[in-house]
Scaffold this motif. Structure first.
Motif, PDB file in Angstrom:
ATOM      1  N   SER A   7       0.766  -1.216   0.052  1.00 58.75           N
ATOM      2  CA  SER A   7       0.020   0.107  -0.042  1.00 58.75           C
ATOM      3  C   SER A   7       1.000   1.069   0.060  1.00 58.75           C
ATOM      4  CB  SER A   7      -0.984   0.044   1.242  1.00 58.75           C
ATOM      5  OG  SER A   7      -0.052  -0.043   2.535  1.00 58.75           O
ATOM      6  N   MET A   8       2.231   1.293   0.421  1.00 57.60           N
ATOM      7  CA  MET A   8       3.092   2.391   0.261  1.00 57.60           C
ATOM      8  C   MET A   8       3.463   2.607  -1.048  1.00 57.60           C
ATOM      9  SD  MET A   8       3.201   3.428   3.476  1.00 57.60           S
ATOM     10  CE  MET A   8       4.997   4.449   3.577  1.00 57.60           C
ATOM     11  N   THR A  51      -7.292   5.786  -3.035  1.00 54.92           N
ATOM     12  CA  THR A  51      -6.662   5.527  -4.369  1.00 54.92           C
ATOM     13  C   THR A  51      -6.197   4.179  -4.512  1.00 54.92           C
ATOM     14  OG1 THR A  51      -5.503   7.593  -4.165  1.00 54.92           O
ATOM     15  CG2 THR A  51      -4.457   6.135  -5.670  1.00 54.92           C
ATOM     16  N   ALA A  52      -6.340   3.387  -5.623  1.00 53.78           N
ATOM     17  CA  ALA A  52      -5.827   2.124  -5.790  1.00 53.78           C
ATOM     18  C   ALA A  52      -4.688   1.701  -5.551  1.00 53.78           C
ATOM     19  CB  ALA A  52      -6.398   1.581  -7.313  1.00 53.78           C
ATOM     20  N   ILE A  53      -4.289   0.514  -5.172  1.00 56.59           N
ATOM     21  CA  ILE A  53      -2.834   0.082  -4.816  1.00 56.59           C
ATOM     22  C   ILE A  53      -2.563  -0.669  -6.013  1.00 56.59           C
ATOM     23  CG2 ILE A  53      -1.524  -1.202  -3.184  1.00 56.59           C
ATOM     24  CD1 ILE A  53      -3.689  -0.949  -1.097  1.00 56.59           C
ATOM     25  N   PRO A  54      -1.405  -0.181  -6.545  1.00 56.33           N
ATOM     26  CA  PRO A  54      -0.840  -0.810  -7.795  1.00 56.33           C
ATOM     27  C   PRO A  54       0.039  -2.103  -7.335  1.00 56.33           C
ATOM     28  CG  PRO A  54       0.639   0.856  -7.016  1.00 56.33           C
ATOM     29  CD  PRO A  54      -0.563   1.028  -6.152  1.00 56.33           C
ATOM     30  N   LYS A  55      -0.391  -3.132  -8.354  1.00 59.40           N
ATOM     31  CA  LYS A  55       0.183  -4.496  -8.164  1.00 59.40           C
ATOM     32  C   LYS A  55       1.376  -4.576  -9.122  1.00 59.40           C
ATOM     33  CE  LYS A  55      -2.576  -8.086  -8.483  1.00 59.40           C
ATOM     34  NZ  LYS A  55      -2.232  -8.962  -7.214  1.00 59.40           N
ATOM     35  N   LEU A  56       2.659  -4.544  -8.741  1.00 62.87           N
ATOM     36  CA  LEU A  56       3.792  -4.505  -9.587  1.00 62.87           C
ATOM     37  C   LEU A  56       4.551  -5.834  -9.465  1.00 62.87           C
ATOM     38  CD1 LEU A  56       5.296  -1.126  -7.658  1.00 62.87           C
ATOM     39  CD2 LEU A  56       3.876  -1.552 -10.012  1.00 62.87           C
ATOM     40  N   LEU A  99       4.189  -1.814 -13.810  1.00 65.55           N
ATOM     41  CA  LEU A  99       2.561  -2.133 -13.222  1.00 65.55           C
ATOM     42  C   LEU A  99       2.136  -3.229 -13.990  1.00 65.55           C
ATOM     43  CD1 LEU A  99       0.174  -0.849 -11.552  1.00 65.55           C
ATOM     44  CD2 LEU A  99      -0.152   0.583 -13.736  1.00 65.55           C
ATOM     45  N   ILE A 100       1.224  -4.163 -13.256  1.00 67.97           N
ATOM     46  CA  ILE A 100       0.553  -5.301 -13.883  1.00 67.97           C
ATOM     47  C   ILE A 100      -0.907  -5.034 -13.701  1.00 67.97           C
ATOM     48  CG2 ILE A 100       2.669  -6.592 -14.280  1.00 67.97           C
ATOM     49  CD1 ILE A 100       1.680  -8.248 -11.734  1.00 67.97           C
ATOM     50  N   GLY A 101      -1.249  -4.181 -12.667  1.00 68.06           N
ATOM     51  CA  GLY A 101      -2.718  -4.129 -12.257  1.00 68.06           C
ATOM     52  C   GLY A 101      -2.924  -3.443 -11.179  1.00 68.06           C
ATOM     53  N   TYR A 102      -4.141  -3.938 -10.283  1.00 72.60           N
ATOM     54  CA  TYR A 102      -4.296  -3.225  -9.265  1.00 72.60           C
ATOM     55  C   TYR A 102      -4.934  -4.300  -8.139  1.00 72.60           C
ATOM     56  CZ  TYR A 102      -3.491   1.167 -11.569  1.00 72.60           C
ATOM     57  OH  TYR A 102      -2.861   2.396 -12.121  1.00 72.60           O
ATOM     58  N   TYR A 124      -9.403  -2.279  -4.484  1.00 70.00           N
ATOM     59  CA  TYR A 124      -9.370  -1.622  -3.475  1.00 70.00           C
ATOM     60  C   TYR A 124      -8.729  -0.291  -3.186  1.00 70.00           C
ATOM     61  CZ  TYR A 124      -8.627  -1.072   1.661  1.00 70.00           C
ATOM     62  OH  TYR A 124      -8.492  -0.778   2.759  1.00 70.00           O
ATOM     63  N   LEU A 125      -9.448   0.652  -2.599  1.00 70.55           N
ATOM     64  CA  LEU A 125      -9.007   2.150  -2.617  1.00 70.55           C
ATOM     65  C   LEU A 125      -8.352   2.279  -1.271  1.00 70.55           C
ATOM     66  CD1 LEU A 125     -12.105   3.929  -3.968  1.00 70.55           C
ATOM     67  CD2 LEU A 125     -10.026   3.047  -4.942  1.00 70.55           C
ATOM     68  N   SER A 126      -6.990   2.400  -1.227  1.00 76.47           N
ATOM     69  CA  SER A 126      -6.363   2.760   0.068  1.00 76.47           C
ATOM     70  C   SER A 126      -6.320   4.341   0.246  1.00 76.47           C
ATOM     71  CB  SER A 126      -4.836   2.392  -0.239  1.00 76.47           C
ATOM     72  OG  SER A 126      -4.091   2.612   0.925  1.00 76.47           O
TER      73      SER A 126
END
Length: 323
Positions: free
Chosen positions: A51-52, A192-197, A203-206, A241-243
């Motif tokens: 989430s950071m 704000t959406a958490i990026p999936k890295l 970035l590959i998604g959220y 998910y909005l963080s």
């Protein structure tokens, strides 16, 4: 020796300039004198959970991730610490806190500290979860393992993942060890959406909302693994998910552990809160005096340009003006 004294007495300007030169040469060697003073020692704990990675912080008018903002804030804090201050750096992920090194003196190790801060990254994490409440116990254990007392400064967004429920909320009523700790909130109050890295930081998604949901079956089996995240599927537009920075929760948590909460968007506020923390100990420490010597040298240089008898000169000028 007497001849030298007489010479300097009759050549005031040369004496003042010579004294100024000597003071400047001594100042170049950065001399110190031993004085008794408060020794401050800190353990900076940095949340490196995913989430950071949310880009809802601002640096120089540009949106940056929470972890990038934390890195810059740590750089600024360390650069303003007086010599003699000691610090250690620790990482938080899952339920655990791991210190990178024991407290070291900031001036003697300045380059190494700043380099370590530069390399703080979410890929150093050993768990995808983020159980901040549970980590209070880990922080206390890590603090006790240090070779000297230290105050805690914990940078986090307050994101509990998985979300807290009645059966996974640690009771901190009898918690002892957080007295004076400083919790620093990083991020904004806007979701704000958490990026999936991936492992290359691409970035590959959220993250999806159900990634933060509780899984009771797992919770009953192992308290250390309350909930997991599905790392295989990226969330769609509506499932993200909005963080956000959970200030209310962090204020409540700080109160429970007898600590203090401060928002991290103001370096001045963080430094002011740190000054309110108790020193680790009082001891003999070297005090650098090069600035004092340089200031004295500057005064001698100014004095060399003043007349020997300024009052007599003023009186003479007054008489000339009257005539």
């Amino acid at each position: 020796m007497r001849k030298l004294f007489d010479y300097l007495r009759h050549h005031r300007d040369a004496a003042l300039l010579s004294a100024a030169l000597v003071l400047l040469i001594v100042a170049l060697f950065k001399p110190t004198v031993p004085v008794q003073r408060n020794i401050y020692s800190y353990m900076f704990v940095v949340d490196i959970s995913q989430s950071m990675n949310v880009e809802d912080a601002t640096l120089n008018g540009k949106a940056v991730s929470r972890i990038a903002y934390t890195r810059q804030t740590l750089h600024d804090i360390v650069s303003q610490m007086p010599c003699g201050t000691r610090m250690s750096l620790a990482l938080f992920a899952g339920v655990s806190v791991a210190d990178i090194y024991a407290p070291i003196e900031v001036c003697a190790n300045y380059a190494a500290i700043q380099d370590t801060i530069d390399h703080l990254d979410w890929r150093m994490a050993w768990s995808g979860n983020s159980r901040i409440r549970e980590s209070m116990l880990s922080v206390a254990r890590t603090l006790r393992s240090l070779p000297e007392p230290a105050q805690v400064v914990f940078f986090t967004d307050g994101e509990e993942a998985p979300r807290l429920h009645a059966f996974n909320t640690r009771d901190l009523t009898n918690f002892q060890g957080g007295n004076g700790w400083l919790l620093v909130g990083v991020g904004s109050g806007k979701g704000t959406a958490i990026p999936k890295l991936d492992e290359k930081n691409q970035l590959i998604g959220y993250w999806a909302g159900d990634s933060f949901a509780m899984q009771p079956g797992i919770a009953q089996i192992s308290e250390q693994n309350l909930g997991v995240r599905d790392n295989n599927v990226a969330a769609g537009e509506g499932d993200r998910y909005l963080s956000k920075l959970d200030e209310d929760y962090m204020k409540s948590l700080a109160k429970e552990v007898s600590g203090v909460y401060v928002r991290g968007d103001s370096l001045h506020s963080i430094l002011s809160a740190m000054k309110e923390q108790k020193p680790a100990r009082r001891d003999i420490a070297p005090f650098e005096i090069q600035d004092i010597l340089a200031a004295l040298a500057a005064l001698l240089l100014l004095a060399a340009h003043f007349p020997k008898h300024p009052l007599a000169v003023l009186k003479h000028l007054r008489l000339l003006r009257r005539s």
